[in-house]
Design an enzyme around this catalytic site. Structure first.
Site, PDB file in Angstrom:
ATOM      1  N   CYS A 114      -5.320   7.078  -2.751  1.00 54.68           N
ATOM      2  CA  CYS A 114      -4.629   6.880  -3.662  1.00 54.68           C
ATOM      3  C   CYS A 114      -5.408   6.609  -5.226  1.00 54.68           C
ATOM      4  O   CYS A 114      -4.883   7.059  -6.236  1.00 54.68           O
ATOM      5  CB  CYS A 114      -3.605   5.799  -3.737  1.00 54.68           C
ATOM      6  SG  CYS A 114      -3.984   4.167  -3.771  1.00 54.68           S
ATOM      7  N   ASP A 119       3.460   8.679  -9.078  1.00 53.84           N
ATOM      8  CA  ASP A 119       2.739   7.841  -7.826  1.00 53.84           C
ATOM      9  C   ASP A 119       2.232   8.929  -6.840  1.00 53.84           C
ATOM     10  O   ASP A 119       2.841   9.898  -6.452  1.00 53.84           O
ATOM     11  CB  ASP A 119       4.355   7.555  -7.109  1.00 53.84           C
ATOM     12  CG  ASP A 119       3.841   6.377  -5.715  1.00 53.84           C
ATOM     13  OD1 ASP A 119       2.825   6.356  -5.650  1.00 53.84           O
ATOM     14  OD2 ASP A 119       4.852   5.918  -4.993  1.00 53.84           O
ATOM     15  N   HIS A 121       1.497   8.321  -3.835  1.00 50.11           N
ATOM     16  CA  HIS A 121       1.849   7.904  -2.513  1.00 50.11           C
ATOM     17  C   HIS A 121       2.838   8.830  -1.764  1.00 50.11           C
ATOM     18  O   HIS A 121       3.785   8.549  -1.020  1.00 50.11           O
ATOM     19  CB  HIS A 121       2.002   6.572  -2.180  1.00 50.11           C
ATOM     20  CG  HIS A 121       0.872   5.596  -2.559  1.00 50.11           C
ATOM     21  ND1 HIS A 121       0.932   5.085  -4.147  1.00 50.11           N
ATOM     22  CD2 HIS A 121       0.021   5.118  -1.921  1.00 50.11           C
ATOM     23  CE1 HIS A 121      -0.118   4.314  -4.371  1.00 50.11           C
ATOM     24  NE2 HIS A 121      -0.842   4.383  -3.010  1.00 50.11           N
TER      25      HIS A 121
END
Lengths: 87, 478
Positions: free
Chosen positions: B164, B361, B363
Site C-alpha cells: 500500500c 485507498d 487497498h
C-alpha cells in the site's frame, strides 16, 4: 547540577549526553546524530523529538534547553524515532 | 492479518470497482473506523459498498452498471444500509454524513464550496459536489494488483497486504505528472480517445519491469532502504526509493536515447544519508536550484520540481498541534497531498474537510492490466475511483510524507513564501522550514561565556570542565 544537562531518550532509542553538553553546545545547532550509534542501519529515517515536536534544525541547543528542560529534574529529554511502516 | 480472498474483484481485467459510484462509504467509513484494525487490509467493507449508485448517470460507462460480486450473503446488513442510502436524496445523505459536510473541501490546492444539505435541489450546491467529484474521480487511483509478472527473484505476483505504501506513492507521483503534462484543471475525458499524455502516464505505472515506475522497479531501486517484495515500508524509505529510481532512469535514458523519463527535478527534503539532525526538515532554496540545474544538465535555468517531505510528527500518535498545519498544506496551489493513513494502512490523502482527510485507498484488489503507451483507446477505468473515503486527521499515523509540485521558479517562490507563512503560524513547531542556503553546522564550543546567550543565565559555568571531550563522547545512547 551536572545531571540537569543530561539528555535522555525514550521510545526504544535512548540518547544521553555525558553532562556539560548543553553548556558546550549551547551555541550549536542540534547535534548531528550518527545512525549507527542509534543502532539504525543506514537508509532508515531518523527523527528527534523535544517535547513531542520536531525542533527546528537551526535552533541553538541553549535555547532548546531553556525552552524545554524538565522543570522537575532539569534534564532536557530528547527522543529519537525512526518511522513506522505500512503495507 | 488474515489474507482474504480478493473480494470485489471481478474476472474482468479492468474491473471498474468504483467507477461511477459515490460515497456509499459515508457509512462504510464509519464502520471502518471502528473495526479497521481488525479487518483485512483489503477493505472488504468498502468493496461491499461498491454497488453502483450512479451520480453521473449521463457520464456512465456501461461497465459501471455491472453488479459487484462482493455482495455475498454474509453481508446482508449492508443491503439494509444500501437501501437507506438509495431511498433518500443522495445529497441529503451525504450532507448529514461525515464524508462530505457542507464545509469547504480543500483538494490538492483547490477549494470546493459545498452548500448545506437543505439546498440539495439547488443547482449551485449540486454543482459544488459534482465538480468536486469530477475532480476527485479524475485523479489516478493505483491499488493492489494481482496477476502480474513475478517481482524479480521473488514469487510475488501480487502486492496484496504489503504494497500500500508503494501504491500510495505511485498515486502521488502520478498526480505530479498529470499536473505537469496536463495541468491542475485537467479532468478525465468522458469519451475516448484519451490524451496521449494521460495514457503515457498510466503506462509508466504499469505492473511490469518494462514500465518506468512500476512496483517492480521501485522495489529494486529501494532495496538499500529496506524495500522488498512482501515487506512493509515507511514513507521516508519510499521517498528515497523514488529518488534512486528517478536518478537511475535518468542515467539510463541519457545513455540510450537522451530522453528524460521523469520530466522534473526531484527533491527529497531530508538530511544526509548517514548523519542527520533529526529536527524539522529544511527546504533549502540553493539545493533546489542545484537540483534544477542538474536536471537541465548544467544550465542554470529553473526546472519543474517535485518536493517530497518525509516526516514523523509524534512518537506514538500524531501530535495534534501539527494537524492544522497539515490541513493548510492542501491550500497550497502546489499541493500534491500526503502519503499516509491510519497506522499500518497507507493511503493517498488528497484533500481535507473539517477535521477529516479525504483519500484514495489502494487497498482494493484489482487484476493487473497492461496499458500500452500509445493505446489512446485503452480502458482506464481501473485507474479511477469515485468513492470518496475519509478518516479523522487525528487518527493518522505520525509517519507520512507531503508532496509539492512547483512548475517553475515563480511557482517555487510562491511555495516558499506560503511555507514560510506556515512556519510563522506554527508557534515554534513547524512541519518544515525554508532557508536560502545550507549553513555550515554550528559547533562552537562555549569555552568562556555561556552567559552571553540570552535567557540562559541558569546554566552553571562552573561545570564547564570537560572541554577536552570530543563531540562524540558528549552524546551517548542510553
Amino acid at each position: 547540577m551536572e545531571e540537569r544537562r543530561k539528555e535522555k531518550g525514550k521510545e526504544g532509542r535512548r540518547g544521553k549526553a555525558t553532562g556539560h553538553s548543553v553548556d558546550k553546545f549551547s551555541r550549536s545547532n542540534l547535534p548531528e546524530m550518527e545512525k549507527r550509534k542509534l543502532h539504525l542501519p543506514p537508509g532508515t529515517a531518523l527523527f528527534v523529538f523535544v517535547n513531542n515536536t520536531l525542533p527546528q534544525t537551526a535552533q541553538l541547543m541553549g535555547s532548546v534547553y531553556e525552552s524545554y528542560k524538565d522543570e522537575g529534574d532539569g534534564f532536557l529529554y530528547l527522543c529519537y524515532s525512526s518511522e513506522k511502516t505500512f503495507g | 492479518m488474515t489474507s482474504l480472498p480478493d473480494r470485489g474483484v471481478s474476472s474482468s481485467s479492468s474491473d471498474p470497482l468504483c467507477e461511477g459510484n459515490i460515497a456509499p462509504c459515508s457509512s462504510s467509513s464509519e464502520q471502518k473506523e471502528d473495526c479497521s484494525l481488525k479487518q483485512s487490509k483489503t477493505s472488504i467493507l468498502s468493496c461491499v459498498f461498491n454497488s453502483p449508485f450512479n451520480i453521473f448517470e449521463a457520464h456512465q460507462d456501461s461497465s459501471a452498471n455491472k453488479s459487484p460480486k462482493s455482495s455475498s450473503g454474509s453481508y446482508d446488513w449492508s443491503r439494509v444500509l444500501r437501501r437507506i442510502v438509495c431511498s433518500g436524496s443522495m445529497w441529503r445523505f451525504l450532507g448529514t454524513s461525515k464524508v462530505l459536510t457542507s464545509s469547504d473541501v480543500w483538494f490538492l490546492g483547490k477549494c470546493y464550496k459545498l452548500s448545506s444539505e437543505e439546498s440539495s435541489s439547488d443547482s449551485d450546491s449540486e454543482s459544488g459536489h459534482a465538480t468536486f467529484l469530477e475532480d476527485f474521480s479524475s485523479r489516478i487511483w493505483i491499488t493492489y494488483r494481482r496477476g502480474f509478472d513475478a517481482i524479480s527473484d521473488s514469487k510475488y505476483t501480487s502486492d496484496v497486504n504489503w504494497g500500500c505504501m508503494v501504491r500510495s506513492s505511485q498515486m502521488l507521483v502520478a498526480q505530479a505528472l498529470i499536473f505537469h503534462h496536463l495541468g491542475r484543471s485537467w479532468r478525465r475525458p468522458l469519451e475516448k480517445p484519451y490524451n496521449p499524455e494521460y495514457i503515457g502516464i498510466l503506462h509508466m505505472f504499469g505492473d511490469s519491469e518494462a514500465c518506468a515506475f512500476s512496483i517492480h522497479n521501485l522495489l529494486q531501486a529501494g532495496n538499500s532502504y529496506g524495500l522488498a517484495a512482501g515487506s512493509w515500508v515507511g514513507p521516508y524509505a519510499m521517498c528515497r526509493a523514488w529518488q534512486t529510481l528517478v536518478r537511475t532512469n535518468r542515467e539510463q535514458h541519457e545513455v540510450v536515447d537522451g530522453n528524460e523519463s521523469f520530466p522534473m527535478a526531484l527533491y527529497v527534503v531530508s538530511g544526509d544519508e548517514d548523519g542527520e539532525r533529526g529536527g524539522a526538515p529544511v527546504v533549502c532554496i540553493d539545493v533546489a536550484a542545484q537540483l534544477c540545474c542538474d536536471f537541465n544538465k548544467g544550465q542554470s535555468t529553473w526546472s519543474p520540481i517535485l518536493l517530497l517531505v518525509p516526516l514523523v510528527l509524534g512518537l506514538d500518535k500524531i501530535n495534534p498541534r501539527y494537524i492544522p498545519l497539515l490541513k493548510e498544506t492542501f491550500t497550497f496551489p502546489q499541493s500534491l497531498g500526503i502519503l499516509g493513513g491510519k497506522p499500518g494502512t497507507s493511503t493517498y490523502i488528497a484533500g481535507v474537510q473539517d477535521d477529516r482527510a479525504l483519500y484514495l485507498d489502494p487497498h482494493e484488489v484489482q487484476m493487473a492490466v497492461d496499458i500500452a503507451a500509445d493505446n489512446i483507446e485503452a480502458d482506464t477505468s481501473s485507474y479511477h475511483c469515485s468513492t470518496v473515503r475519509d478518516l479523522a486527521l487525528d487518527l493518522i499515523d505520525p509517519s507520512l510524507a507531503i508532496g509539492f509540485y512547483c512548475r517553475d521558479k515563480d511557482d517555487f517562490d510562491d511555495f516558499c513564501s506560503r511555507a514560510t507563512e506556515l512556519v510563522d503560524k506554527a508557534n515554534g513547531a513547524p512541519l518544515f522550514t525554508v532557508v536560502q542556503s545550507v549553513q555550515p553546522s554550528k559547533q562552537m564550543y562555549n569555552q568562556d561565556d555561556v552567559l552571553g546567550i540570552s535567557g540562559d543565565g541558569n546554566i552553571n559555568v562552573e561545570d564547564l570542565d570537560a572541554s577536552g571531550e570530543t563531540g562524540e563522547e558528549e552524546w551517548q545512547i542510553l
